[in-house]
Design an enzyme around this catalytic site. Structure first.
Site, PDB file in Angstrom:
ATOM      1  N   GLU A 189       0.824  -1.211   0.000  1.00  0.00           N
ATOM      2  CA  GLU A 189       0.000   0.000   0.000  1.00  0.00           C
ATOM      3  C   GLU A 189       0.859   1.262   0.000  1.00  0.00           C
ATOM      4  O   GLU A 189       0.593   2.216  -0.732  1.00  0.00           O
ATOM      5  CB  GLU A 189      -0.924  -0.005   1.231  1.00  0.00           C
ATOM      6  CG  GLU A 189      -1.910  -1.165   1.253  1.00  0.00           C
ATOM      7  CD  GLU A 189      -1.400  -2.385   1.983  1.00  0.00           C
ATOM      8  OE1 GLU A 189      -2.213  -3.128   2.532  1.00  0.00           O
ATOM      9  OE2 GLU A 189      -0.156  -2.610   1.992  1.00  0.00           O
ATOM     10  N   ARG A 213      12.517 -23.241  -6.262  1.00  0.00           N
ATOM     11  CA  ARG A 213      13.427 -23.066  -5.123  1.00  0.00           C
ATOM     12  C   ARG A 213      13.484 -21.602  -4.702  1.00  0.00           C
ATOM     13  O   ARG A 213      13.428 -21.283  -3.513  1.00  0.00           O
ATOM     14  CB  ARG A 213      14.837 -23.541  -5.489  1.00  0.00           C
ATOM     15  CG  ARG A 213      15.027 -25.027  -5.568  1.00  0.00           C
ATOM     16  CD  ARG A 213      16.485 -25.361  -5.892  1.00  0.00           C
ATOM     17  NE  ARG A 213      16.712 -26.788  -6.018  1.00  0.00           N
ATOM     18  CZ  ARG A 213      17.877 -27.335  -6.337  1.00  0.00           C
ATOM     19  NH1 ARG A 213      18.932 -26.553  -6.569  1.00  0.00           N
ATOM     20  NH2 ARG A 213      18.004 -28.647  -6.421  1.00  0.00           N
ATOM     21  N   GLY A 271      15.138 -38.110  -1.193  1.00  0.00           N
ATOM     22  CA  GLY A 271      15.014 -39.444  -1.736  1.00  0.00           C
ATOM     23  C   GLY A 271      13.665 -40.060  -1.412  1.00  0.00           C
ATOM     24  O   GLY A 271      12.808 -39.453  -0.755  1.00  0.00           O
TER      25      GLY A 271
END
Length: 359
Positions: free
Chosen positions: A46, A177, A291
């Site tokens: 704003e 990322r 993994g």
């Protein structure tokens, strides 16, 4: 409001832990000013929009989130709007932050400013999902990123995985990322791949101001490492991004990283407690790059909100490593997903799917 949402997206890389908000000031069908949230300590959307206006007297302010009414690093945005003389504020969402939570709109109305709420609510909610979740449950949106073959395999049995997907998919990962507060991985991935999990500025495909915003705040890397096995010299400990290593209370700290601990349950480190810790540190967007074992642990615990799957037109066979080490005996035990978006990136697919959770 769509213009205000476009402004908000410009701040998605650097606003955290604040929400990335956009604001547009309009009078007589003319846009007088536009703004988006600056990094922590900087002006909110704003104030940025008002600073562009020669005069805001009688104007309408469109904001993607309720203006703040409390003193933080900066002054209350409602007071800036009141002082500027705007006559109307149109908001997309009410801010669930207990410091705001309706107080902003109430203060504006008490000052004689007309308030309209609920414009483009669905789009604004999608834009601010991570922040909204952190305010309501204690931690931000958890996304599990996977690069896999058409048959759901992430690497050969030997561990070979570079590169399953193409350049455009890998570029999109870099952008995901950059928009994340935190990237979580496991010690198994660190030991096997010596991953760095940093944002590579040359791989983002951005230029100018957009590149500056995307690289302003590198995401914190978080290694889940119960026994403190992260080796010295590991790329995850590089100094170009902050790193936490979370261990059991008994493990020794890993030099070169911020040491955090979490209690150990039967399934390993307490993942819910870890997410709450990340939430208390202001993590709105949490990306898991791990993994198959850690991916399965988060999925089994019901802690994944969204899967971000990059799927290559490639078959790797049944001996290759799976997306997640999940075993079910009946069809009804499977984890139900809902597709949100399917798009192409070169020859690959990017699939965004939410995890359907029981009430």
């Amino acid at each position: 409001m769509e213009l205000a949402l476009a402004e908000a997206r410009k701040a998605r890389f650097w606003a955290s832990p604040n929400p990335h908000v956009g604001c547009v000031i309009v009078a007589d069908n003319e846009v007088l000013g536009r703004g988006f949230t600056q990094p922590v300590g900087g002006a909110h959307a704003e104030v940025m929009a008002l600073s562009q206006c020669p005069s805001s007297q009688g104007a309408t302010a469109y904001v993607t989130l309720e203006p703040c009414a409390h003193q933080g690093h900066t002054g209350p945005c409602v007071e800036a709007l009141i002082s500027a003389g705007v006559s109307r504020v149109v908001g997309a969402l009410k801010d669930p932050n207990p410091s705001v939570s309706g107080k902003g709109y109430e203060r504006l109305e008490a000052a004689g400013i007309a308030v309209t709420q609920g414009v483009c609510t669905e789009a604004a909610t999608a834009e601010l999902t991570g922040f909204l979740l952190r305010m309501t449950r204690g931690w931000g949106r958890v996304r599990l990123k996977v690069a896999c073959s058409l048959d759901g395999r992430t690497a050969m049995a030997s561990g070979e995985s570079q590169w399953i997907t193409g350049a455009l998919a890998r570029q999109d990962v870099q952008r995901q990322r950059a928009a994340s507060s935190v990237i979580i991985t496991g010690i198994g991935t660190v030991l096997a791949d010596d991953c760095s999990l940093t944002v590579r500025s040359d791989a983002l495909g951005f230029k100018g101001d957009e590149l500056s915003r995307a690289t302003h705040r590198p995401p914190t890397r978080v290694v889940l490492d119960s026994n403190g096995r992260t080796p010295q010299g590991a790329r995850i400990l590089s100094t170009n991004a902050p790193t936490w290593v979370i261990t059991s209370p008994e493990a020794q700290p890993v030099a070169g990283a911020v040491h955090k601990t979490a209690k150990v349950t039967g399934a390993g480190l307490d993942l819910t407690a870890i997410l709450k810790t990340l939430g208390s540190e202001g993590a709105n967007e949490i990306l898991i790059e791990s993994g198959s074992l850690l991916a399965a642990a988060f999925l089994k615990a019901g802690l994944v909100d969204e899967l971000l799957i990059y799927q290559a037109p490639l078959l790797l066979g049944s001996s290759a490593r799976p997306l997640a080490e999940l075993t079910f005996s009946e069809l009804k035990e499977g984890i139900q997903l809902a597709y949100q978006d399917i798009s192409t990136l070169g020859s690959d697919l990017r699939i965004i799917a939410t995890v359907l959770k029981e009430d």
